[in-house]
Design a protein around this motif. Structure first.
Motif, PDB file in Angstrom:
ATOM      1  N   PHE A  18       0.940  -1.123  -0.021  1.00  0.00           N
ATOM      2  CA  PHE A  18      -0.042   0.170  -0.078  1.00  0.00           C
ATOM      3  C   PHE A  18       0.751   1.429  -0.032  1.00  0.00           C
ATOM      4  CE2 PHE A  18      -3.266  -2.666   2.029  1.00  0.00           C
ATOM      5  CZ  PHE A  18      -4.262  -2.716   1.228  1.00  0.00           C
ATOM      6  N   ASN A  19       0.200   2.243  -0.545  1.00  0.00           N
ATOM      7  CA  ASN A  19       0.851   3.656  -0.443  1.00  0.00           C
ATOM      8  C   ASN A  19      -0.053   4.522   0.271  1.00  0.00           C
ATOM      9  OD1 ASN A  19       3.514   3.307  -1.840  1.00  0.00           O
ATOM     10  ND2 ASN A  19       2.276   2.654  -3.526  1.00  0.00           N
ATOM     11  N   PRO A  20      -0.112   4.846   1.453  1.00  0.00           N
ATOM     12  CA  PRO A  20      -0.970   5.779   1.810  1.00  0.00           C
ATOM     13  C   PRO A  20      -0.924   7.303   1.429  1.00  0.00           C
ATOM     14  CG  PRO A  20       0.522   4.734   3.528  1.00  0.00           C
ATOM     15  CD  PRO A  20       1.216   4.531   2.187  1.00  0.00           C
ATOM     16  N   VAL A  21      -2.270   7.601   1.293  1.00  0.00           N
ATOM     17  CA  VAL A  21      -2.531   9.087   0.699  1.00  0.00           C
ATOM     18  C   VAL A  21      -1.776   9.913   1.427  1.00  0.00           C
ATOM     19  CG1 VAL A  21      -4.457  10.899   0.240  1.00  0.00           C
ATOM     20  CG2 VAL A  21      -4.723   8.300  -0.180  1.00  0.00           C
ATOM     21  N   GLY A  22      -1.060  10.895   0.614  1.00  0.00           N
ATOM     22  CA  GLY A  22      -0.301  11.920   1.291  1.00  0.00           C
ATOM     23  C   GLY A  22       1.113  11.693   1.273  1.00  0.00           C
ATOM     24  N   ALA A  23       1.523  10.261   1.170  1.00  0.00           N
ATOM     25  CA  ALA A  23       2.610   9.879   0.908  1.00  0.00           C
ATOM     26  C   ALA A  23       3.132   9.904  -0.712  1.00  0.00           C
ATOM     27  CB  ALA A  23       2.888   8.515   1.477  1.00  0.00           C
ATOM     28  N   GLU A  24       4.201  10.065  -0.894  1.00  0.00           N
ATOM     29  CA  GLU A  24       4.680  10.114  -2.512  1.00  0.00           C
ATOM     30  C   GLU A  24       4.655   8.831  -2.951  1.00  0.00           C
ATOM     31  OE1 GLU A  24       8.501  11.253  -5.312  1.00  0.00           O
ATOM     32  OE2 GLU A  24       8.538  11.590  -3.001  1.00  0.00           O
ATOM     33  N   GLU A  48     -19.470  -0.401   3.307  1.00  0.00           N
ATOM     34  CA  GLU A  48     -18.792   0.859   3.717  1.00  0.00           C
ATOM     35  C   GLU A  48     -18.010   0.901   4.734  1.00  0.00           C
ATOM     36  OE1 GLU A  48     -17.696   4.739   3.079  1.00  0.00           O
ATOM     37  OE2 GLU A  48     -18.213   3.273   1.681  1.00  0.00           O
ATOM     38  N   ALA A  49     -18.689   0.127   5.839  1.00  0.00           N
ATOM     39  CA  ALA A  49     -17.897   0.317   7.080  1.00  0.00           C
ATOM     40  C   ALA A  49     -16.398  -0.230   7.131  1.00  0.00           C
ATOM     41  CB  ALA A  49     -18.857  -0.705   8.184  1.00  0.00           C
ATOM     42  N   PHE A  50     -16.486  -1.203   6.466  1.00  0.00           N
ATOM     43  CA  PHE A  50     -15.062  -1.951   6.041  1.00  0.00           C
ATOM     44  C   PHE A  50     -14.265  -1.017   5.208  1.00  0.00           C
ATOM     45  CE2 PHE A  50     -12.583  -4.292   2.979  1.00  0.00           C
ATOM     46  CZ  PHE A  50     -11.627  -4.924   3.764  1.00  0.00           C
ATOM     47  N   LEU A  51     -14.718  -0.414   4.067  1.00  0.00           N
ATOM     48  CA  LEU A  51     -13.808   0.435   3.382  1.00  0.00           C
ATOM     49  C   LEU A  51     -13.611   1.816   4.210  1.00  0.00           C
ATOM     50  CD1 LEU A  51     -15.753   0.276  -0.131  1.00  0.00           C
ATOM     51  CD2 LEU A  51     -13.749  -0.931   0.649  1.00  0.00           C
ATOM     52  N   GLN A  52     -14.339   2.380   5.124  1.00  0.00           N
ATOM     53  CA  GLN A  52     -14.065   3.598   5.797  1.00  0.00           C
ATOM     54  C   GLN A  52     -12.766   3.339   6.681  1.00  0.00           C
ATOM     55  OE1 GLN A  52     -15.173   6.413   5.514  1.00  0.00           O
ATOM     56  NE2 GLN A  52     -13.848   7.083   7.122  1.00  0.00           N
ATOM     57  N   GLY A  53     -12.717   1.848   7.203  1.00  0.00           N
ATOM     58  CA  GLY A  53     -11.649   1.516   7.992  1.00  0.00           C
ATOM     59  C   GLY A  53     -10.301   1.555   7.445  1.00  0.00           C
ATOM     60  N   LEU A  54     -10.495   1.589   6.084  1.00  0.00           N
ATOM     61  CA  LEU A  54      -9.170   1.665   5.429  1.00  0.00           C
ATOM     62  C   LEU A  54      -8.750   3.088   5.009  1.00  0.00           C
ATOM     63  CD1 LEU A  54      -9.478  -1.336   2.771  1.00  0.00           C
ATOM     64  CD2 LEU A  54      -8.014  -1.314   4.582  1.00  0.00           C
ATOM     65  N   ARG A  55      -9.935   3.719   4.625  1.00  0.00           N
ATOM     66  CA  ARG A  55      -9.892   4.953   4.592  1.00  0.00           C
ATOM     67  C   ARG A  55      -9.159   6.158   5.545  1.00  0.00           C
ATOM     68  NH1 ARG A  55     -14.549   4.610   1.317  1.00  0.00           N
ATOM     69  NH2 ARG A  55     -15.838   5.097   3.045  1.00  0.00           N
ATOM     70  N   GLU A  56      -9.316   5.608   6.553  1.00  0.00           N
ATOM     71  CA  GLU A  56      -9.028   6.447   7.687  1.00  0.00           C
ATOM     72  C   GLU A  56      -7.534   6.470   7.836  1.00  0.00           C
ATOM     73  OE1 GLU A  56     -10.936   5.208  11.285  1.00  0.00           O
ATOM     74  OE2 GLU A  56     -13.056   5.602  10.606  1.00  0.00           O
ATOM     75  N   LEU A  57      -6.805   5.386   7.165  1.00  0.00           N
ATOM     76  CA  LEU A  57      -5.480   5.341   7.201  1.00  0.00           C
ATOM     77  C   LEU A  57      -4.911   5.710   5.775  1.00  0.00           C
ATOM     78  CD1 LEU A  57      -4.170   2.194   9.233  1.00  0.00           C
ATOM     79  CD2 LEU A  57      -4.106   4.464   9.786  1.00  0.00           C
ATOM     80  N   GLY A  58      -5.566   6.234   4.995  1.00  0.00           N
ATOM     81  CA  GLY A  58      -5.049   6.706   3.768  1.00  0.00           C
ATOM     82  C   GLY A  58      -5.108   5.813   2.695  1.00  0.00           C
ATOM     83  N   VAL A  60      -7.231   4.299  -0.286  1.00  0.00           N
ATOM     84  CA  VAL A  60      -8.205   4.753  -1.298  1.00  0.00           C
ATOM     85  C   VAL A  60      -8.291   3.818  -2.575  1.00  0.00           C
ATOM     86  CG1 VAL A  60      -9.166   6.968  -2.509  1.00  0.00           C
ATOM     87  CG2 VAL A  60      -8.082   6.952  -0.466  1.00  0.00           C
ATOM     88  N   GLU A  61      -9.356   3.327  -2.840  1.00  0.00           N
ATOM     89  CA  GLU A  61      -9.859   2.611  -3.789  1.00  0.00           C
ATOM     90  C   GLU A  61      -9.470   3.213  -4.958  1.00  0.00           C
ATOM     91  OE1 GLU A  61     -12.976  -0.327  -5.954  1.00  0.00           O
ATOM     92  OE2 GLU A  61     -13.700   1.353  -4.151  1.00  0.00           O
ATOM     93  N   GLY A  62      -8.597   2.643  -6.076  1.00  0.00           N
ATOM     94  CA  GLY A  62      -8.280   3.297  -7.381  1.00  0.00           C
ATOM     95  C   GLY A  62      -6.912   3.782  -7.350  1.00  0.00           C
ATOM     96  N   ARG A  63      -6.351   4.103  -6.088  1.00  0.00           N
ATOM     97  CA  ARG A  63      -5.162   4.942  -5.728  1.00  0.00           C
ATOM     98  C   ARG A  63      -4.080   4.071  -5.367  1.00  0.00           C
ATOM     99  NH1 ARG A  63      -3.698  10.957  -3.584  1.00  0.00           N
ATOM    100  NH2 ARG A  63      -1.237  10.570  -3.438  1.00  0.00           N
ATOM    101  N   ASN A  64      -4.067   3.157  -4.388  1.00  0.00           N
ATOM    102  CA  ASN A  64      -3.314   2.523  -3.652  1.00  0.00           C
ATOM    103  C   ASN A  64      -3.863   1.066  -3.266  1.00  0.00           C
ATOM    104  OD1 ASN A  64      -4.742   3.136  -1.516  1.00  0.00           O
ATOM    105  ND2 ASN A  64      -3.144   4.452  -0.383  1.00  0.00           N
ATOM    106  N   VAL A  65      -5.008   0.862  -3.769  1.00  0.00           N
ATOM    107  CA  VAL A  65      -5.786  -0.437  -3.468  1.00  0.00           C
ATOM    108  C   VAL A  65      -6.880  -0.571  -4.343  1.00  0.00           C
ATOM    109  CG1 VAL A  65      -7.200   0.612  -1.798  1.00  0.00           C
ATOM    110  CG2 VAL A  65      -6.653  -1.977  -1.817  1.00  0.00           C
TER     111      VAL A  65
END
Length: 281
Positions: A18-24, A48-58, A60-65
């Motif tokens: 994974f590459n968290p959002v905000g990181a290069e 959505e509850a499952f996906l939200q848990g991932l988004r909270e660490l940055g 995001v579907e289509g970007r790094n997962v």
């Protein structure tokens, strides 16, 4: 907060893909692929509850997962084929919603990590060797539903003291044979202690609901217990409506049925369970 734990452990499992959002984002970095074997596509808020848990660490579907979602729409026989599809797509990990999904995934692969959610008794179902040391490629936490089965009878008796005949609606195979047997024993023990007779009504799918409720009327039951199962969860609105029309006070396994207008429920919060899933390494 537990959603953060989920994403953190996914990162551990996937070896830093994974590459968290905000990181290069490094050029050419691999995007992780997660397979999701659910119960019913209509339950978007659980997903959505499952996906939200991932988004909270940055993450995001289509970007790094990216995700591959598969749903049998309550038809248990479809799980093996859908699990095989996810394996063929070469996902990095499979998230399985419930016992049938987890068992199908385990049969489809012995190497890909599998994380189950909302499985009542993973040891007796054959998913893991023990809760402390799961072994193999399958892991997660358990809500121990068999321990709750007797409580549903007790709560119904307290809420409706004069009840004597109670219907139990179940779908064979929804939880695993051993788990279903254990739940039935728990309920029968509680029923004998409370002088409540249990009548079990089997359903294979939503098409059986009307017939099952008609049989309940003929059996003169005065209350109902709905056992856990992905098909029942997906059809909770219809079940609540049928129980109300038949004037049957009903105990459900999850609060989502009460949110849909049901009488009462006792059990874990399903959306919270999915937000809390941790994919342990």
């Amino acid at each position: 907060m537990i959603g953060l734990m989920l994403a953190f452990t996914i990162t551990l499992l996937l070896g830093g893909l994974f590459n968290p959002v905000g990181a290069e984002v490094q050029q050419g970095a691999k995007v992780a692929r997660i397979g999701y074997l659910g119960g019913h596509s209509a339950d978007s808020y659980v997903r959505e509850a499952f996906l939200q848990g991932l988004r909270e660490l940055g993450y995001v579907e289509g970007r790094n997962v990216v995700f591959e979602f598969r749903f049998p729409e309550g038809k248990l026989a479809r799980y093996p084929a859908l699990a095989a599809e996810l394996v063929a797509l070469k996902v990095d990990v499979i998230v399985a919603a419930g016992t049938p999904a987890a068992l199908a995934a385990k049969q489809a692969t012995r190497t890909l990590p599998i994380v189950f959610a909302s499985a009542p008794d993973p040891v007796e179902s054959g998913l893991v060797t023990s809760l402390a040391r799961p072994g193999g490629n399958v892991t997660e936490t358990s809500n121990l539903t068999p321990e709750l089965a007797g409580k549903w009878v007790e709560l119904l008796k307290h809420a409706v003291p004069r009840v004597r005949q109670v219907a139990v609606l179940w779908q064979p195979g929804a939880l695993g044979k051993r788990t279903e047997e254990d739940m039935r024993k728990q309920m029968e023990v509680a029923g004998r202690a409370l002088e409540v007779q249990l009548r079990f009504f089997e359903t294979q799918g939503p098409a059986d609901f009307d017939g099952a409720f008609l049989e309940m009327t003929r059996a003169r039951v005065s209350a109902l217990i709905v056992l856990p199962g992905p098909m029942f969860f997906g059809e909770r609105g219809r079940l609540v409506d049928l129980a109300a029309r038949k004037r049957l006070p009903t105990v459900y396994p999850w609060k989502d049925f009460v949110d849909a207008g049901g009488f009462m429920a006792y059990g874990p919060n399903i959306s919270d369970l999915f937000a809390r899933r941790r994919l342990r390494g």
